[in-house]
Design an enzyme around this catalytic site. Structure first.
Site, mmCIF file in Angstrom:
data_model
loop_
_atom_site.group_PDB
_atom_site.id
_atom_site.type_symbol
_atom_site.label_atom_id
_atom_site.label_comp_id
_atom_site.label_asym_id
_atom_site.label_seq_id
_atom_site.Cartn_x
_atom_site.Cartn_y
_atom_site.Cartn_z
ATOM 1 N N SER A 68 0.864 -1.177 0.000
ATOM 2 C CA SER A 68 0.000 0.000 0.000
ATOM 3 C C SER A 68 0.902 1.229 0.000
ATOM 4 O O SER A 68 1.924 1.262 -0.704
ATOM 5 C CB SER A 68 -0.943 -0.036 1.206
ATOM 6 O OG SER A 68 -1.782 1.092 1.205
ATOM 7 N N TYR A 78 -3.958 7.508 -7.544
ATOM 8 C CA TYR A 78 -2.953 6.571 -7.008
ATOM 9 C C TYR A 78 -3.341 6.166 -5.577
ATOM 10 O O TYR A 78 -3.338 4.977 -5.228
ATOM 11 C CB TYR A 78 -1.581 7.259 -7.041
ATOM 12 C CG TYR A 78 -0.494 6.553 -6.279
ATOM 13 C CD1 TYR A 78 0.195 5.483 -6.829
ATOM 14 C CD2 TYR A 78 -0.122 6.978 -5.000
ATOM 15 C CE1 TYR A 78 1.209 4.845 -6.135
ATOM 16 C CE2 TYR A 78 0.884 6.347 -4.299
ATOM 17 C CZ TYR A 78 1.553 5.291 -4.859
ATOM 18 O OH TYR A 78 2.549 4.662 -4.168
ATOM 19 N N LYS A 134 -4.233 2.574 -3.443
ATOM 20 C CA LYS A 134 -3.498 2.140 -2.243
ATOM 21 C C LYS A 134 -4.440 1.922 -1.054
ATOM 22 O O LYS A 134 -4.227 1.039 -0.226
ATOM 23 C CB LYS A 134 -2.411 3.173 -1.912
ATOM 24 C CG LYS A 134 -1.329 3.257 -2.989
ATOM 25 C CD LYS A 134 -0.666 1.902 -3.194
ATOM 26 C CE LYS A 134 0.437 1.910 -4.211
ATOM 27 N NZ LYS A 134 1.058 0.595 -4.383
ATOM 28 N N THR A 172 12.644 6.667 -5.237
ATOM 29 C CA THR A 172 12.551 5.760 -6.396
ATOM 30 C C THR A 172 11.814 6.490 -7.514
ATOM 31 O O THR A 172 11.376 7.627 -7.345
ATOM 32 C CB THR A 172 11.772 4.465 -6.069
ATOM 33 O OG1 THR A 172 10.385 4.793 -5.959
ATOM 34 C CG2 THR A 172 12.265 3.781 -4.813
HETATM 35 N N1 LIG Z 1 8.912 4.887 -3.503
HETATM 36 C C1 LIG Z 1 8.089 5.216 -2.543
HETATM 37 O O1 LIG Z 1 8.365 6.124 -1.764
HETATM 38 C C2 LIG Z 1 6.812 4.454 -2.361
HETATM 39 C C3 LIG Z 1 5.960 4.840 -1.314
HETATM 40 C C4 LIG Z 1 4.772 4.151 -1.126
HETATM 41 C C5 LIG Z 1 4.457 3.080 -1.931
HETATM 42 N N2 LIG Z 1 5.301 2.726 -2.954
HETATM 43 C C6 LIG Z 1 4.902 1.592 -3.780
HETATM 44 O O2 LIG Z 1 5.943 0.640 -3.852
HETATM 45 C C7 LIG Z 1 5.783 -0.120 -5.047
HETATM 46 C C8 LIG Z 1 7.121 -0.166 -5.765
HETATM 47 O O3 LIG Z 1 7.415 1.123 -6.284
HETATM 48 P P1 LIG Z 1 8.902 1.696 -6.360
HETATM 49 O O4 LIG Z 1 8.950 2.872 -5.490
HETATM 50 O O5 LIG Z 1 9.873 0.624 -6.148
HETATM 51 O O6 LIG Z 1 8.911 2.233 -7.876
HETATM 52 P P2 LIG Z 1 9.716 1.700 -9.154
HETATM 53 O O7 LIG Z 1 9.134 2.436 -10.309
HETATM 54 O O8 LIG Z 1 11.173 1.826 -8.917
HETATM 55 O O9 LIG Z 1 9.351 0.166 -9.210
HETATM 56 C C9 LIG Z 1 8.117 -0.300 -9.700
HETATM 57 C C10 LIG Z 1 8.367 -1.542 -10.519
HETATM 58 O O10 LIG Z 1 7.109 -2.021 -10.978
HETATM 59 C C11 LIG Z 1 7.266 -2.383 -12.343
HETATM 60 N N3 LIG Z 1 5.989 -2.292 -13.043
HETATM 61 C C12 LIG Z 1 5.254 -1.178 -13.315
HETATM 62 N N4 LIG Z 1 4.171 -1.498 -14.015
HETATM 63 C C13 LIG Z 1 4.194 -2.839 -14.202
HETATM 64 C C14 LIG Z 1 3.343 -3.747 -14.849
HETATM 65 N N5 LIG Z 1 2.235 -3.347 -15.467
HETATM 66 N N6 LIG Z 1 3.680 -5.060 -14.835
HETATM 67 C C15 LIG Z 1 4.809 -5.486 -14.231
HETATM 68 N N7 LIG Z 1 5.664 -4.659 -13.590
HETATM 69 C C16 LIG Z 1 5.360 -3.347 -13.581
HETATM 70 C C17 LIG Z 1 8.259 -1.367 -12.896
HETATM 71 O O11 LIG Z 1 8.830 -1.805 -14.112
HETATM 72 C C18 LIG Z 1 9.248 -1.268 -11.746
HETATM 73 O O12 LIG Z 1 10.266 -2.222 -11.852
HETATM 74 C C19 LIG Z 1 4.690 0.571 -5.863
HETATM 75 O O13 LIG Z 1 3.470 -0.121 -5.663
HETATM 76 C C20 LIG Z 1 4.602 1.928 -5.224
HETATM 77 O O14 LIG Z 1 3.326 2.495 -5.361
HETATM 78 C C21 LIG Z 1 6.464 3.388 -3.174
#
Ligand SMILES: NC(=O)c1ccc[n+]([C@@H]2O[C@H](COP(=O)([O-])OP(=O)(O)OC[C@H]3O[C@@H](n4cnc5c(N)ncnc54)[C@H](O)[C@@H]3O)[C@@H](O)[C@H]2O)c1
Length: 271
Positions: free
Chosen positions: A159, A175, A179, A210
């Site tokens: 989430s 978004y 979540k 990220t």
């Molecule tokens: N970075 C943050 O601060 C943060 C905070 C809260 C939640 N999140 C969540 O963490 C999760 C990971 O995000 P992240 O920060 O590592 O970003 P990121 O963009 O580095 O990683 C996301 C990954 O998901 C893959 N992806 C996207 N769409 C896809 C699809 N349709 N099929 C298969 N793979 C797919 C991308 O290629 C990438 O490798 C996400 O759900 C994001 O919403 C991140």
């Protein structure tokens, strides 16, 4: 009456070290090519799990390095988590490669932000189909296999602090809708699966640097600085601070925890 004896010996004979392991397990990590998913995959590999990474991207050097660095089996599958047919085929292939699924982490996601009124239907559908439908579809396939195996399993969904509250300094209502939905999905499925020994928990990351962090890909230092001012611990998180929590939720060390969400957010939600 044996069921109600409070004092068993297990608290002495099963050490914390015995409980915190994934040795011999198969962990499926979506979105594992980079970012949080990559760190989570590494954490699972460090605890001995064999890893199936599912991602839309070409295999990254970091995933290739994972196998060399940890000695576990790592297999990469290029797939779109919002495409049900492609996912079915991928799970069939990964089951023939690994033979089982014990753990699933659904980290694939996109962070499409921007002013609410500028989100057209296509953008809305895309965010929902990757973040929410993709999570649900992958979880269905993993649960189906876990039920067949009959050994339980552990699932961690991702989430966000945005699933609980508006994120300071950001515009990303759609978004955040996905979540929030993941929180409800996780809790309800946890209750449904409890009798099968399948635990379902979520984590809510705060600010990690990220690709989904608004301002980070654009190197917008002023915006990033403004986030830091809103974080009680006054710094961004490191991915090592996330991989350990997910690893904990996947292992037997958390065997009585299900339907729970853990915020890894430096105190944002507490403020
Ligand atoms: N970075 C943050 O601060 C943060 C905070 C809260 C939640 N999140 C969540 O963490 C999760 C990971 O995000 P992240 O920060 O590592 O970003 P990121 O963009 O580095 O990683 C996301 C990954 O998901 C893959 N992806 C996207 N769409 C896809 C699809 N349709 N099929 C298969 N793979 C797919 C991308 O290629 C990438 O490798 C996400 O759900 C994001 O919403 C991140």
């Amino acid at each position: 009456m044996e069921r109600f004896v409070a004092e068993t010996d297990a608290y002495r004979t099963r050490s914390v070290h015995d409980l915190i392991t994934l040795k011999g397990k198969t962990a499926v990590i979506t979105g594992g090519a980079r970012g949080l998913g990559l760190a989570i995959a590494r954490g699972c590999a460090e605890l001995g799990a064999n890893i199936a990474v599912l991602d839309l991207l070409e295999q990254t050097a970091e995933v290739a390095e994972l196998e060399r660095g940890t000695g576990v089996k790592v297999q990469y599958y290029r797939v779109d988590v919002s495409d049900p047919e492609a996912l079915d085929a991928t799970f069939t292939k990964l089951l023939s490669d690994f033979g089982s699924i014990d753990c699933l982490v659904t980290a694939a996601g996109v962070g499409t932000g921007g002013p609410f009124l500028e989100h057209d239907k296509r953008t809305i559908d895309r965010v929902i189909s990757i973040n929410l439908t993709g999570t649900i579809l992958c979880t269905q396939l993993a649960v189906k296999q876990m039920l067949q195996q009959g050994n339980g399993g552990s699932i961690v969904t991702i989430s966000s602090i945005g699933g609980h509250a508006g994120i300071p300094q950001q515009k990303n209502a759609v978004y955040c809708a996905t979540k929030g939905a993941i929180l409800g999905f996780t809790k309800s499925l946890a209750v449904e699966m409890a009798e099968h020994g399948i635990r379902v928990n979520s984590i809510s990351p705060g600010f990690f640097l990220t690709n989904v962090t608004p301002g980070y890909p654009q190197k917008n230092v002023a915006l990033l600085e403004s986030y830091v001012q809103k974080i009680p611990v006054k710094r961004f998180a490191d991915r090592s601070e996330l991989k350990s929590i997910v690893a904990f939720l996947l292992t037997e060390a958390s065997s009585y925890i299900t339907g729970e969400d853990i915020a890894v957010d430096g105190g944002v939600l507490a403020g």
